[in-house]
Each structure stands twice: as structure tokens, then as C-alpha cells.
Design a protein around this motif. Structure first.
Motif, PDB file in Angstrom:
ATOM      1  N   ILE A   1       0.783  -1.177  -0.165  1.00  0.00           N
ATOM      2  CA  ILE A   1       0.024  -0.044   0.457  1.00  0.00           C
ATOM      3  C   ILE A   1       0.848   1.445   0.075  1.00  0.00           C
ATOM      4  CG2 ILE A   1      -1.532   1.190   1.743  1.00  0.00           C
ATOM      5  CD1 ILE A   1      -2.702  -1.580   2.075  1.00  0.00           C
ATOM      6  N   VAL A   2       0.694   2.094  -1.021  1.00  0.00           N
ATOM      7  CA  VAL A   2       1.111   2.779  -0.820  1.00  0.00           C
ATOM      8  C   VAL A   2       1.095   4.608   0.017  1.00  0.00           C
ATOM      9  CG1 VAL A   2       2.177   5.261  -2.887  1.00  0.00           C
ATOM     10  CG2 VAL A   2       1.632   2.893  -3.896  1.00  0.00           C
ATOM     11  N   THR A   3       2.567   4.719   0.722  1.00  0.00           N
ATOM     12  CA  THR A   3       2.435   6.351   1.866  1.00  0.00           C
ATOM     13  C   THR A   3       2.905   7.371   1.181  1.00  0.00           C
ATOM     14  OG1 THR A   3       4.238   4.953   3.273  1.00  0.00           O
ATOM     15  CG2 THR A   3       2.049   4.192   3.608  1.00  0.00           C
ATOM     16  N   PRO A   4       2.794   7.915   1.961  1.00  0.00           N
ATOM     17  CA  PRO A   4       4.243   8.741   1.785  1.00  0.00           C
ATOM     18  C   PRO A   4       5.644   8.913   1.746  1.00  0.00           C
ATOM     19  CG  PRO A   4       2.585   9.879   3.087  1.00  0.00           C
ATOM     20  CD  PRO A   4       2.591   8.913   3.331  1.00  0.00           C
ATOM     21  N   GLU A   5       5.771   7.464   2.584  1.00  0.00           N
ATOM     22  CA  GLU A   5       7.438   7.075   2.312  1.00  0.00           C
ATOM     23  C   GLU A   5       7.640   6.092   1.658  1.00  0.00           C
ATOM     24  OE1 GLU A   5       5.914   9.074   6.582  1.00  0.00           O
ATOM     25  OE2 GLU A   5       4.908   7.355   5.031  1.00  0.00           O
ATOM     26  N   VAL A   6       6.811   5.412   1.426  1.00  0.00           N
ATOM     27  CA  VAL A   6       6.871   4.291   0.563  1.00  0.00           C
ATOM     28  C   VAL A   6       7.272   4.999  -1.271  1.00  0.00           C
ATOM     29  CG1 VAL A   6       5.257   2.880  -1.569  1.00  0.00           C
ATOM     30  CG2 VAL A   6       5.813   2.296   0.612  1.00  0.00           C
ATOM     31  N   MET A   7       6.274   6.367  -1.549  1.00  0.00           N
ATOM     32  CA  MET A   7       6.709   7.302  -2.466  1.00  0.00           C
ATOM     33  C   MET A   7       7.993   7.748  -2.692  1.00  0.00           C
ATOM     34  SD  MET A   7       4.364   7.603  -5.468  1.00  0.00           S
ATOM     35  CE  MET A   7       3.943   9.033  -6.749  1.00  0.00           C
ATOM     36  N   ALA A   8       8.197   7.922  -1.483  1.00  0.00           N
ATOM     37  CA  ALA A   8       9.794   9.147  -1.554  1.00  0.00           C
ATOM     38  C   ALA A   8      10.864   8.313  -2.052  1.00  0.00           C
ATOM     39  CB  ALA A   8       9.880   9.807  -0.013  1.00  0.00           C
ATOM     40  N   GLU A   9       9.836   6.761  -1.256  1.00  0.00           N
ATOM     41  CA  GLU A   9      11.353   5.827  -2.347  1.00  0.00           C
ATOM     42  C   GLU A   9      11.124   4.865  -3.200  1.00  0.00           C
ATOM     43  OE1 GLU A   9      14.797   2.898  -1.265  1.00  0.00           O
ATOM     44  OE2 GLU A   9      14.194   4.423  -0.089  1.00  0.00           O
TER      45      GLU A   9
ATOM     46  N   ILE B   1       0.149   7.310  -9.876  1.00  0.00           N
ATOM     47  CA  ILE B   1       0.059   7.183  -8.430  1.00  0.00           C
ATOM     48  C   ILE B   1      -0.625   8.372  -7.944  1.00  0.00           C
ATOM     49  CG2 ILE B   1       1.168   6.955  -6.033  1.00  0.00           C
ATOM     50  CD1 ILE B   1       2.663   3.942  -7.136  1.00  0.00           C
ATOM     51  N   ALA B   2       0.418   9.090  -8.026  1.00  0.00           N
ATOM     52  CA  ALA B   2      -0.184  10.659  -7.845  1.00  0.00           C
ATOM     53  C   ALA B   2      -1.190  10.980  -8.237  1.00  0.00           C
ATOM     54  CB  ALA B   2       1.353  11.800  -8.559  1.00  0.00           C
ATOM     55  N   ALA B   3      -1.393  10.481  -9.477  1.00  0.00           N
ATOM     56  CA  ALA B   3      -3.100  11.298 -10.277  1.00  0.00           C
ATOM     57  C   ALA B   3      -3.663  10.735  -9.773  1.00  0.00           C
ATOM     58  CB  ALA B   3      -2.824  10.750 -11.655  1.00  0.00           C
ATOM     59  N   SER B   4      -4.178   9.368  -8.963  1.00  0.00           N
ATOM     60  CA  SER B   4      -5.143   9.062  -8.692  1.00  0.00           C
ATOM     61  C   SER B   4      -5.179   9.947  -6.993  1.00  0.00           C
ATOM     62  CB  SER B   4      -4.981   7.263  -8.438  1.00  0.00           C
ATOM     63  OG  SER B   4      -4.014   7.153  -8.096  1.00  0.00           O
TER      64      SER B   4
ATOM     65  N   LEU C   1      12.377   5.977 -18.116  1.00  0.00           N
ATOM     66  CA  LEU C   1      11.943   5.887 -19.674  1.00  0.00           C
ATOM     67  C   LEU C   1      10.299   5.365 -18.749  1.00  0.00           C
ATOM     68  CD1 LEU C   1      13.937   4.334 -22.596  1.00  0.00           C
ATOM     69  CD2 LEU C   1      13.949   7.038 -21.636  1.00  0.00           C
ATOM     70  N   HIS C   2      10.420   4.928 -18.218  1.00  0.00           N
ATOM     71  CA  HIS C   2       9.233   4.019 -16.834  1.00  0.00           C
ATOM     72  C   HIS C   2       9.114   4.279 -16.102  1.00  0.00           C
ATOM     73  CE1 HIS C   2      11.052   1.133 -20.275  1.00  0.00           C
ATOM     74  NE2 HIS C   2       9.720   0.219 -20.363  1.00  0.00           N
ATOM     75  N   GLN C   3       9.460   4.348 -14.838  1.00  0.00           N
ATOM     76  CA  GLN C   3       9.500   4.759 -13.147  1.00  0.00           C
ATOM     77  C   GLN C   3       9.111   6.327 -13.417  1.00  0.00           C
ATOM     78  OE1 GLN C   3       9.922   2.328 -11.339  1.00  0.00           O
ATOM     79  NE2 GLN C   3       9.848   3.098  -8.986  1.00  0.00           N
ATOM     80  N   PRO C   4       9.050   7.096 -13.742  1.00  0.00           N
ATOM     81  CA  PRO C   4       8.665   8.758 -13.453  1.00  0.00           C
ATOM     82  C   PRO C   4       7.034   8.848 -14.175  1.00  0.00           C
ATOM     83  CG  PRO C   4      10.994   8.387 -14.764  1.00  0.00           C
ATOM     84  CD  PRO C   4      10.037   7.274 -15.243  1.00  0.00           C
ATOM     85  N   TYR C   5       6.475   7.708 -15.364  1.00  0.00           N
ATOM     86  CA  TYR C   5       5.254   7.851 -15.768  1.00  0.00           C
ATOM     87  C   TYR C   5       4.430   6.709 -14.748  1.00  0.00           C
ATOM     88  CZ  TYR C   5       7.749   9.958 -19.133  1.00  0.00           C
ATOM     89  OH  TYR C   5       8.185  10.919 -20.312  1.00  0.00           O
TER      90      TYR C   5
END
Length: 379
Positions: free
Chosen positions: A106-114, A133-136, A124-128
């Protein structure tokens, strides 16, 4: 009037630089409720979707939409055409989990930062993926965001398998083999366990052959080795990606042709593979139908490398009992499957199967399990 019951649902998202693929599953039954795709993100953007129950087809122009605008259109489409569905979770396909994420989370702010720190490993993939995730999170804050990783299924590889022959400082910095297409291989392992437990307990090479392509050595349902390495560029030649390449050739091309890292990335990811070998296209159906000798040459190179790497995967398992084909090429190009099997005939009797890919359903299963675990832990 009695209100219609609300159907808890899980949305799976695969967000890329120019496309967003989505499916909606009923959370309890995992029945498919809706599926669709947004293409041409950032340019000539368009959404096409289908509601499973009614067969309704949706087509919508979304000129210039970015990832967030594309997802907003998807959510609006769900709201307009659902049958009282409630999206409980968005399961996101994330290409790289590094050494940290070895299972869906489950994504948390800490997971997102990592996850942001892993962008250099898959630029070429990860940022998109993370943009999805950010959009949802902004558009549907009441739903859980769950990250499912293409690398996680391979996390149990031994040090021998995932190590490059590089100095310790490089390996400590994360320069190692990770492997990809793990969600697809996990689905294959699951289907074998259900449909062919005899093979699931044995030695199987799973061949995910599509515009992206790799092989995985499965023994007892576990990944022992795979052909992709630190990036999704390694291993087999693919639709437009080079596959394995002598590192000396890379540095030579940089010096000889004055290529910087961005230009080299573009060539190796976008202009190589079947497209580069044939000088025609990366579309296998077109190449198969073509009488141009360059098309035959490209396909011959591809099947040779696939067969060669099947042998490598057999070494990892100490033998081979079966090859399972999946993915767009693996499922729909019987001539290429036959060419691979002919090349490995010297290995002895090897069973061949086709199992359709269903990464989205695998992601929905993971999301449901995480949601149920979260409910059990709640006081």
C-alpha cells in the motif's frame, strides 16, 4: 425503491509515457467489469473502453491530455457507465521495486519517496508509473493506492544470479540484475499450479514474448533466473529494444558517433530490436507476412536468441520439462513458437503450452489480499 447494491471494485492501472491501460474488477469475484486504454498521451490523446456487462463501447477524444488528465477521463468514464461500482483501490503496475520492494505494498508518502529514488534505474518507465499514483491520489483520495512491482517475483534470486562481475562499490550502489515481467510470470506460476500441478512442481521456462520480451526459469513455481537484468533493455532482442549488448559496443558507439546518454537510450530502446534488425517495423504480424528478406532475417535472429536463452534457463534449473509461451508474440505467432522449439529439440522431449497473459488480474488479486489484510489488522 430499494437502492441497487454497491459493488466494491479494484482498478488496475498501467501508466506509461504515452498510454494508460486500465481494467476494473469486482473486488469479491474478480469479474471483469470494464477495460480500456488511453493512447497518445500528450499529443493526439484518445480513450477507448468497453463495459463488460452491457457491451457498451466508449470512445472519447482527449487532445493534449497528460497522465493526470487521462486518468481523470477514465474516472469520469467509470462514473458515467458503471453500475454502482465503488473503487476501493487502484493497483498500479510499477516497473522497478529495486532491492527494497519484494512484494506489493500500500502506497504511503514514505513508499512514494523511496520509489522516486529508483527512477534512475528505469528512467523511461518509472516516472510515468509514479505519475499515475500521484494522479489517482489527487483524483480519488478515498481509494487505496497499491504498488505492484515487475521486479518483485525475482527478489529471491541468489547472489550468484543477480550479481554482475563488477567492483563491490558498484554492486553496493544497486548495479545488479533485478529482472522484470514478474507480474506476468507470477500469473503463469499460478495458472500452472491450478491447471498443471505436475509441471508447476517441475522445471519450466516461461517465455513472455511481446514488444517487451524475456524468459524466466521457474522451478516449483519460483523464479530462479531471468534474462532481463538491471534494466528492461537486457536479454532478448525485443520489438524496438536491443536486448543484450556488449558493453564495449556501447562505449564504442558513444565515441564513434558522438552519442550522449539520451541519444543512446533512444536508439537502444526505440530504434533497435526487430525494428532495427529489419529496418521495417517492430510489428511481428507485419514481419511474418512480409516477403522482404530483412523481415525473415529479423525473425530468425529473434528465435535464435530465444532458443539460446532457453538453454541458459535450463542450466539454472538443472534441466527442462516444458516451455510456456505468453504475451502478444508468444500467444499469437505459432510459427515463431515452432521455430524456437525446433532449435531446442536437442534438449529432448519438452512440452509446450500457451497461457494467455493476465497481469491485470494478478494485480487485482494482490490488491484484494492487501485490502483484506488491512481490514483484519484494523482494531
Amino acid at each position: 425503491m430499494i437502492a441497487a447494491p454497491v459493488t466494491p471494485a479494484i482498478a488496475t492501472l498501467n501508466t506509461g509515457s504515452s498510454s494508460l491501460k486500465f481494467r476494473i474488477f469486482a473486488r469479491d469475484s474478480l469479474d471483469l467489469l470494464m477495460s480500456g486504454k488511453v493512447t497518445g498521451i500528450g499529443t493526439d490523446c484518445r480513450m477507448n473502453a468497453k463495459v463488460t456487462g452491457t457491451g457498451a463501447q466508449i470512445a472519447q477524444e482527449l487532445p493534449g491530455a497528460d497522465q493526470e488528465a487521462a486518468l481523470a477521463a477514465v474516472i469520469a468514464c467509470i462514473d458515467a457507465h458503471d453500475d454502482d461500482w465503488r473503487i476501493d483501490a487502484f493497483a498500479h503496475r510499477i516497473v522497478h521495486g529495486g532491492a527494497t520492494f519484494t512484494a506489493p505494498v500500500i502506497v504511503t508518502p514514505e513508499v512514494m519517496a523511496e520509489l522516486q529514488t529508483l527512477c534512475p534505474l528505469a528512467p523511461l518507465h518509472q516516472p510515468y508509473n509514479l505519475a499515475g499514483i500521484a494522479a489517482s491520489g489527487r483524483l480519488a483520495p478515498d481509494a487505496q493506492d497499491i504498488a505492484c512491482f515487475d521486479t518483485a517475483f525475482h527478489a529471491g534470486h541468489s547472489e550468484v544470479v543477480h550479481s554482475f562481475a563488477l567492483p563491490q562499490a558498484m554492486r553496493d550502489a544497486g548495479v545488479r540484475r533485478y529482472g522484470f515481467h514478474g507480474i506476468s510470470y507470477e500469473w503463469i506460476a499460478r495458472m500452472l499450479a491450478e491447471q498443471r500441478p505436475d509441471l508447476a512442481a517441475g522445471r519450466v521456462v516461461a517465455a513472455h514474448l511481446g514488444n517487451g520480451a524475456s524468459l524466466c526459469a521457474l522451478r516449483g513455481g519460483r523464479s530462479l533466473d531471468t534474462t532481463m537484468g538491471m534494466s528492461a533493455l537486457d536479454g532478448l532482442p525485443m520489438g524496438s529494444r536491443s536486448g543484450a549488448l556488449d558493453a564495449g559496443a556501447v562505449t564504442y558507439m558513444m565515441r564513434r558517433f558522438g552519442l550522449d546518454a539520451d541519444a543512446l537510450d533512444h536508439m537502444l530502446y526505440e530504434d533497435s530490436g526487430l525494428k532495427g534488425l529489419s529496418g521495417l517495423t517492430n510489428d511481428v504480424a507485419t514481419l511474418v507476412a512480409s516477403d522482404d528478406p530483412r523481415a525473415a532475417f529479423a525473425l530468425d535472429c529473434f528465435t535464435y536468441r530465444v532458443a539460446q536463452y532457453v538453454g541458459a534457463m535450463a542450466v539454472a534449473m538443472g534441466g527442462i520439462d516444458a516451455v510456456v509461451f505468453t504475451g502478444g508474440i508468444g500467444e499469437n505467432a505459432p510459427g515463431l513458437r515452432g521455430a524456437v522449439l525446433d532449435r531446442i529439440g536437442f534438449l529432448g522431449p519438452v512440452e509446450s503450452l500457451v497461457i494467455p497473459a493476465n497481469e491485470e488480474r494478478m494485480m487485482a488479486i494482490h490488491a484484494r489480499e492487501l485490502l483484506e489484510t488491512r481490514l483484519e489488522l484494523m482494531p
